[in-house]
Motif scaffolding. Structure first.
Motif, short mmCIF file in Angstrom:
data_model
loop_
_atom_site.label_atom_id
_atom_site.label_comp_id
_atom_site.label_asym_id
_atom_site.label_seq_id
_atom_site.Cartn_x
_atom_site.Cartn_y
_atom_site.Cartn_z
N GLY A 214 1.36 -11.96 2.42
CA GLY A 214 1.65 -13.30 2.94
C GLY A 214 0.38 -14.13 3.10
O GLY A 214 0.39 -15.34 2.83
N HIS A 215 -0.71 -13.50 3.53
CA HIS A 215 -1.98 -14.22 3.66
C HIS A 215 -2.50 -14.65 2.29
O HIS A 215 -3.09 -15.73 2.16
CB HIS A 215 -3.01 -13.34 4.36
CG HIS A 215 -2.64 -12.96 5.76
ND1 HIS A 215 -1.79 -11.92 6.04
CD2 HIS A 215 -2.99 -13.50 6.96
CE1 HIS A 215 -1.64 -11.81 7.34
NE2 HIS A 215 -2.35 -12.75 7.93
N THR A 220 -3.80 -18.93 -1.27
CA THR A 220 -3.75 -19.47 -2.62
C THR A 220 -3.15 -20.87 -2.63
O THR A 220 -3.63 -21.76 -3.35
CB THR A 220 -2.93 -18.54 -3.53
OG1 THR A 220 -3.51 -17.24 -3.52
CG2 THR A 220 -2.92 -19.07 -4.97
N LEU A 221 -2.10 -21.08 -1.85
CA LEU A 221 -1.50 -22.42 -1.78
C LEU A 221 -2.50 -23.44 -1.26
O LEU A 221 -2.70 -24.50 -1.87
CB LEU A 221 -0.27 -22.39 -0.88
CG LEU A 221 0.32 -23.77 -0.55
CD1 LEU A 221 0.95 -24.39 -1.78
CD2 LEU A 221 1.31 -23.68 0.59
N ALA A 281 6.61 -25.92 -3.29
CA ALA A 281 7.96 -25.36 -3.36
C ALA A 281 7.94 -23.95 -3.94
O ALA A 281 8.68 -23.06 -3.48
CB ALA A 281 8.85 -26.27 -4.20
N LEU A 282 7.09 -23.73 -4.94
CA LEU A 282 6.95 -22.39 -5.51
C LEU A 282 6.43 -21.41 -4.48
O LEU A 282 6.91 -20.27 -4.39
CB LEU A 282 6.02 -22.44 -6.72
CG LEU A 282 5.75 -21.11 -7.43
CD1 LEU A 282 7.04 -20.51 -7.98
CD2 LEU A 282 4.73 -21.30 -8.55
N LEU A 287 7.41 -16.95 -0.68
CA LEU A 287 7.36 -16.48 0.70
C LEU A 287 8.74 -16.06 1.18
O LEU A 287 8.90 -15.07 1.89
CB LEU A 287 6.80 -17.59 1.60
CG LEU A 287 6.44 -17.20 3.04
CD1 LEU A 287 5.36 -16.13 3.05
CD2 LEU A 287 6.00 -18.43 3.81
N ARG A 288 9.78 -16.79 0.77
CA ARG A 288 11.13 -16.43 1.16
C ARG A 288 11.55 -15.11 0.52
O ARG A 288 12.19 -14.28 1.16
CB ARG A 288 12.11 -17.55 0.74
CG ARG A 288 13.55 -17.26 1.09
CD ARG A 288 14.43 -18.45 0.76
NE ARG A 288 14.06 -19.62 1.55
CZ ARG A 288 14.67 -20.80 1.44
NH1 ARG A 288 15.65 -20.95 0.57
NH2 ARG A 288 14.30 -21.81 2.20
#
Length: 291
Positions: A214-215, A220-221, A281-282, A287-288
């Motif tokens: 998750g990190h 990266t985002l 959005a990607l 993440l989801r």
């Protein structure tokens, strides 16, 4: 409604608490975005009749941008810049520093972290001047160290220079984020991996990465969006030579200020905003899936 009001504030007080934040978001984010979209569908110019009474041209600016070879070139260079310096460079170097500093002495760790952080917090103008001094053709530090004076790094290898520059400058954020993430990895699992003879890469892949996935996505985002919208490369190359380092922020600036085509530049800004939204959005989709 009352059962959901766990804080007991009531609707009026709740709205009063969030209204300052909503006002700031509206003034500094929503309104500029809407104004940019409006300008993007006009022929608004920096000077001339269109600067006083712009005409609505619809989607003409967007169609022109998609057919513009310079826009396509700037888009491709932005992708190269983001992938090279953020997704690969800052991610890998930031994680490597965080991983190596785990077992370092506190004094050494503070010195290294301070030096890396210094490159991130210095003003852009100062950092750009330092790198121009390093990469200068005649008396540059890099040419002297490599024994190849006379090499115009910013002219002969502009994008490679920008990728290395941005990797060096932006690694601090990734290093700090990964340092915090690694501190949450259970030491017992690392010790178990060491006991069974796992190599460093195997430990990272099988033990560390599942805990910090998750990190990695968050880092990266953020660094991708920051890099895609970064204007600092203009201070080093101004998009040259011959548009070889002209990323989208620089291209937008050139169209708006140098060419005076504010409407066209605004349309390209909207396209860049859409790209940012697609990337975000990607990230949310990944993440989801992870959760």
């Amino acid at each position: 409604m009352a059962s959901r009001d766990t804080a007991g504030l009531g609707v009026g007080r709740a709205v009063a608490f969030v209204s300052p934040a909503l006002l700031l978001i509206g003034v500094f984010l929503v309104f500029p975005a809407l104004w940019t979209i409006y300008i993007g569908i006009t022929d608004y110019a920096l000077t001339g009749p269109s600067s006083v009474a712009p005409s609505v041209v619809g989607l003409d600016n967007f169609v022109e941008a998609l057919d513009d070879a310079l826009f396509t070139n700037a888009l491709w260079l932005t992708v190269v810049f983001v992938l090279g310096s953020a997704v690969i460079g800052q991610n890998l170097l930031g994680f490597a520093l965080a991983w190596l500093l785990r077992g370092a002495r506190p004094a050494l760790r503070r010195v290294v972290e301070g030096l890396v952080l210094l490159s991130w917090i210095l003003p852009s103008v100062v950092v750009a001047y330092l790198w121009i001094a390093v990469l200068d053709r005649d008396g540059g530090t890099l040419g002297a160290l490599l024994g190849s004076p006379g090499t115009a790094w910013l002219v002969e290898y502009p994008m490679a220079s920008l990728v290395i520059f941005n990797t060096w400058r932006g690694t601090a954020f990734s290093m700090m984020l990964y340092g915090s993430a690694l501190a949450a990895v259970p030491p017992s699992q690392l010790e178990t991996a060491r006991t069974v003879g796992a190599s460093g890469w195997q430990t990272v892949r099988d033990v560390v990465f599942p805990h910090i996935r998750g990190h990695v996505l968050t880092n990266t985002l953020l660094i991708s969006l920051w890099t895609a919208n970064d204007f600092t490369p203009f201070l080093l190359t101004a998009g040259g030579p011959n548009h070889e380092s002209e990323t989208l922020p620089i291209f937008i600036y050139q169209q708006a200020i140098a060419s005076g085509r504010l409407g066209y530049a605004a349309a390209i800004s909207v396209l860049l905003l859409l790209v940012n939204l697609v990337v975000a959005a990607l990230y949310l989709l990944l993440l989801r899936r992870r959760s």
